[in-house]
Design an enzyme around this catalytic site. Structure first.
Site, PDB file in Angstrom:
ATOM      1  N   TYR A   1       0.810  -1.217   0.000  1.00 38.46           N
ATOM      2  CA  TYR A   1       0.000   0.000   0.000  1.00 38.46           C
ATOM      3  C   TYR A   1       0.848   1.274   0.000  1.00 38.46           C
ATOM      4  O   TYR A   1       0.698   2.141  -0.860  1.00 38.46           O
ATOM      5  CB  TYR A   1      -0.930  -0.005   1.212  1.00 38.46           C
TER       6      TYR A   1
ATOM      7  N   LYS B   1       1.104   3.747  -3.254  1.00 38.26           N
ATOM      8  CA  LYS B   1       0.509   5.074  -3.143  1.00 38.26           C
ATOM      9  C   LYS B   1       1.560   6.172  -3.316  1.00 38.26           C
ATOM     10  O   LYS B   1       1.256   7.271  -3.790  1.00 38.26           O
ATOM     11  CB  LYS B   1      -0.222   5.228  -1.809  1.00 38.26           C
TER      12      LYS B   1
END
Length: 303
Positions: A196, A200
């Site tokens: 993640y 991101k």
């Protein structure tokens, strides 16, 4: 979270002295009257933060909403909420898997056909966290690839197919937004991972690149941290003990998105930067000269 600074956040969360957990007068979308016509596309609008973004815009009075996601029942629920808020708004529901180029191209085609080519704002909310594995060697390659596909490639595809509509809309708001996260700065601690946070971070750099490529044509590329919101994605992978820290409203991000785009190009000086929906907007406005002159709120190499 007393250890946030040691995890790599720095003092980014304290950029303004006052912070908010829900919309307030300065960001209340129901107090906004968007120019007419005004069309908004929300990718990942079936639940949680995405649904909050859609209903926030519905309160501000757009003429059209395009709601996209993989799950049509969720989109229908969001559409019903939007129609209850604003019975006059035209809504197009488009099934879309953000990692599929054909789906995203179809989303652009459906938007163009429904609203005569007009598109003012795109908000890419689709995202995935995956299991939180602290080390690369214990991370499942499938989880890693899925995070890259959804969080990074999906944003690229949305930009590729939807930015042309934004640019061709005469007098439009020309705003391309991605729901980002302060977690891009995490380097250690219980939330640090290679799926993640890293994917991101790649999305954030892509948004900076989009700003550099298209700001000269009037496009703004905003990356917005939505606050600490407890969502289905969090519930799947975050220990229950951390739930009290996720106390922000799912409507917080939507209210900031409306604030960023309600006055045309007035907030374009925040384009290419990472901002937080929890920040006080009056304080952010007061820091405009400092932000621009020092080129703040960007990833940089310190040397």
């Amino acid at each position: 979270m007393a250890d946030m600074e040691s995890w790599g956040f720095g003092k980014f969360g304290e950029f303004t002295s006052k912070t908010h957990s829900e919309p307030y007068e300065a960001t209340d979308p129901s107090l906004v009257k968007l120019p007419q016509p005004f069309v908004v596309c929300v990718v990942g609008a079936s639940r949680g933060i995405g649904a909050g973004i859609a209903t926030s815009y519905a309160k501000a009075g757009p003429t059209g909403l395009v709601l996209a996601a993989r799950t049509v029942p969720g989109l229908e629920e969001t559409a019903a909420l939007c129609r209850k808020i604003n019975p006059k708004v035209e809504i197009e529901i488009v099934p879309c898997d953000i990692i599929n180029p054909e789906d995203v191209a179809n989303l652009a085609d459906k938007t163009k056909a429904k609203f005569g080519g007009r598109l003012d704002v795109v908000v890419v909310n689709s995202g995935v966290s995956g299991p939180i594995e602290p080390k690369v060697t214990t991370t499942d390659p499938k989880d890693f690839q899925n995070a890259i596909n959804v969080n990074y490639v999906g944003t690229f595809l949305s930009a590729k197919y939807l930015i042309p509509l934004l640019l061709s809309t005469e007098g439009g708001a020309k705003a391309f937004m991605a729901v980002s996260t302060l977690a891009v700065m995490i380097i250690r601690g219980p939330f640090a991972n290679s799926t993640y946070t890293v994917s991101k971070a790649a999305q954030l750099k892509l948004m900076e690149k989009i700003h550099e490529e298209y700001s000269g044509e009037g496009l703004a590329a905003f990356s917005v941290h939505p606050g600490a919101v407890w969502t289905e994605m969090n519930a799947s992978h975050t220990p229950e003990a951390f739930k009290p820290f996720f106390a922000d409203s799912p409507d917080l991000c939507g209210s900031w998105c409306v604030w960023l785009t309600k006055d045309g190009s007035q907030k374009h000086w925040l384009s290419g930067r990472l901002v937080s929906a929890s920040w006080d907007v009056d304080e952010v406005d007061a820091k405009k000269d400092e932000i621009v002159e020092k080129d703040l709120l960007k990833f940089k190499l310190v040397y």
